[in-house]
Design a protein around this motif. Structure first.
Motif, PDB file in Angstrom:
ATOM      1  N   ASN A 105       6.358  -5.402  -6.375  1.00 25.17           N
ATOM      2  CA  ASN A 105       5.339  -4.730  -5.391  1.00 25.17           C
ATOM      3  C   ASN A 105       5.631  -5.229  -4.188  1.00 25.17           C
ATOM      4  O   ASN A 105       5.984  -6.609  -3.789  1.00 25.17           O
ATOM      5  N   ALA A 155      -4.850  -8.853  -1.390  1.00 26.38           N
ATOM      6  CA  ALA A 155      -4.406  -7.616  -1.949  1.00 26.38           C
ATOM      7  C   ALA A 155      -4.979  -7.799  -3.189  1.00 26.38           C
ATOM      8  O   ALA A 155      -5.644  -8.845  -3.828  1.00 26.38           O
ATOM      9  N   GLY A 168      -3.990  -4.076   0.598  1.00 18.62           N
ATOM     10  CA  GLY A 168      -3.284  -3.029  -0.447  1.00 18.62           C
ATOM     11  C   GLY A 168      -4.043  -3.121  -1.846  1.00 18.62           C
ATOM     12  O   GLY A 168      -4.342  -4.190  -2.435  1.00 18.62           O
ATOM     13  N   TYR A 194      -3.038  -2.162  -6.151  1.00 21.83           N
ATOM     14  CA  TYR A 194      -1.920  -1.867  -6.963  1.00 21.83           C
ATOM     15  C   TYR A 194      -2.229  -1.280  -8.043  1.00 21.83           C
ATOM     16  O   TYR A 194      -1.253  -1.445  -8.888  1.00 21.83           O
ATOM     17  N   ILE A 245      -0.899   1.725  -4.368  1.00 24.25           N
ATOM     18  CA  ILE A 245       0.524   1.735  -4.111  1.00 24.25           C
ATOM     19  C   ILE A 245       1.224   1.482  -5.173  1.00 24.25           C
ATOM     20  O   ILE A 245       1.135   0.476  -5.810  1.00 24.25           O
ATOM     21  N   GLU A 263       0.956  -5.465   0.935  1.00 19.35           N
ATOM     22  CA  GLU A 263       0.507  -5.169   2.195  1.00 19.35           C
ATOM     23  C   GLU A 263      -0.940  -5.770   2.140  1.00 19.35           C
ATOM     24  O   GLU A 263      -1.914  -5.525   1.162  1.00 19.35           O
ATOM     25  N   LYS A 322      -5.275   6.094  -3.373  1.00 13.46           N
ATOM     26  CA  LYS A 322      -5.243   4.621  -2.987  1.00 13.46           C
ATOM     27  C   LYS A 322      -4.162   3.667  -3.450  1.00 13.46           C
ATOM     28  O   LYS A 322      -3.665   3.072  -2.617  1.00 13.46           O
TER      29      LYS A 322
END
Length: 315
Positions: free
Chosen positions: A258, A220, A264, A266, A298, A261, A296
């Motif tokens: 957070n 991530a 992902g 962030y 999260i 994923e 895009k």
């Protein structure tokens, strides 16, 4: 001596003048404490520690606070061993200590330096491979392991560095590690700066490795400084804390929790908190890029107070 004092006073006055100018003309630049200013200019650091630290803390009803061990310089992050002892890292001394309460007094009466000579050790985890129990240690620049006999509280063999080329310049020196239920070793590396675009893709990221240090994957990204992470026991979802940037005032941006994923993104350094474009990097993007970044990124599942600096977490 008098001449040196005059030079020091002049330097302090010039520094104060510069800070006043910055406060008035640089957006987001604030001086929140006169003591911080004096400590910064004189190099005296923070005030001396008080003798009774627990008296400054408040705890929720039903909880109790007692002293388990002291004399662990710069104690940071802990891990319980399979035999119920406690591992504590001391980054300042480069040592991992094992603490034990052998006489059931609720205080540690044994303080064993398991391994020393490390480069600011921080993250720890234990991995059982057949009959061998490995203690994994995350240093600033590397991750290594050493076999441990927990019943005798002794190391076996030599310390082996498995991952040796982690970025170790700039800020955010901590490296946190933990094994997931999938058998992979997860590792976080924070940013090298307050806010910037990193050149090393392993910065501001969570990565994972095989137990032997191979198979590096970037899991991530966009995580400015995720010091703590853990898996929820009810659904095995991965969560991580994240420290927000500075110099945007006392109340912005929020620090974050957070849900992580695989693959992902962030937000950092382009987006802060819940979809706020960063004034230094996000706002300078084209309208098309801004929309793509927002789509895009999260958002956090929870926002802490700004500058709250959430670190370790555990379910």
């Amino acid at each position: 001596m008098i001449q040196s004092l005059k030079v020091l006073i002049l330097a302090l006055l010039l520094a104060v003048l510069l800070l006043v100018v910055l406060t008035r003309h640089v957006p987001g630049f604030q001086i929140s404490s006169v003591l911080v200013l004096i400590n910064t200019l004189t190099g005296t650091g923070s005030p001396a520690e008080l003798e009774s630290i627990p008296d400054q803390l408040t705890i929720s009803e039903g909880f109790e606070l007692t002293l388990f061990a002291d004399n662990i310089p710069n104690a940071r992050f802990m891990k319980t061993t399979p035999t119920g002892q406690l591992l504590v890292r001391s980054p300042k001394t480069g040592t991992v200590y094992l603490l034990a309460d052998t006489d059931d007094t609720d205080m540690a009466d044994e303080r064993i330096p398991l391994i020393s000579g490390l480069n600011r050790p921080h993250g720890l985890d234990i991995f059982q491979d057949g009959e061998t129990s490995w203690l994994y240690i995350a240093e600033t620049h590397a991750v290594g392991r050493i076999a441990i006999n927990w019943s005798t509280a002794s190391t076996q063999g030599e310390y082996q560095q498995l991952i040796t080329d982690l970025p170790d310049t700039g800020g955010h020196w901590t490296r946190t590690i933990q094994f997931g239920a999938d058998g992979w070793l997860y590792l976080t590396v924070g940013s090298s700066c307050n806010v910037c675009e990193e050149t090393d893709p392993r910065r501001v990221a969570m990565m994972r490795y095989r137990p032997d240090g191979s198979g590096e994957q970037i899991y991530a990204t966009g995580l400015r400084n995720s010091v703590g992470f853990d898996w929820a026991p009810w659904d095995n979802r991965l969560y991580a804390t994240d420290n927000g940037r500075d110099r945007l005032g006392d109340n912005f941006p929020p620090c974050e929790l957070n849900q992580i994923e695989a693959g992902g993104f962030y937000g950092w350094p382009y987006i802060n908190g819940f979809g706020d474009l960063d004034p230094d990097f996000g706002q300078r993007e084209s309208a098309e890029n801004k929309a793509a970044l927002l789509a895009k990124s999260i958002p956090p599942v929870f926002g802490f107070r700004a500058h709250n600096a959430p670190l370790g977490m555990s379910f």
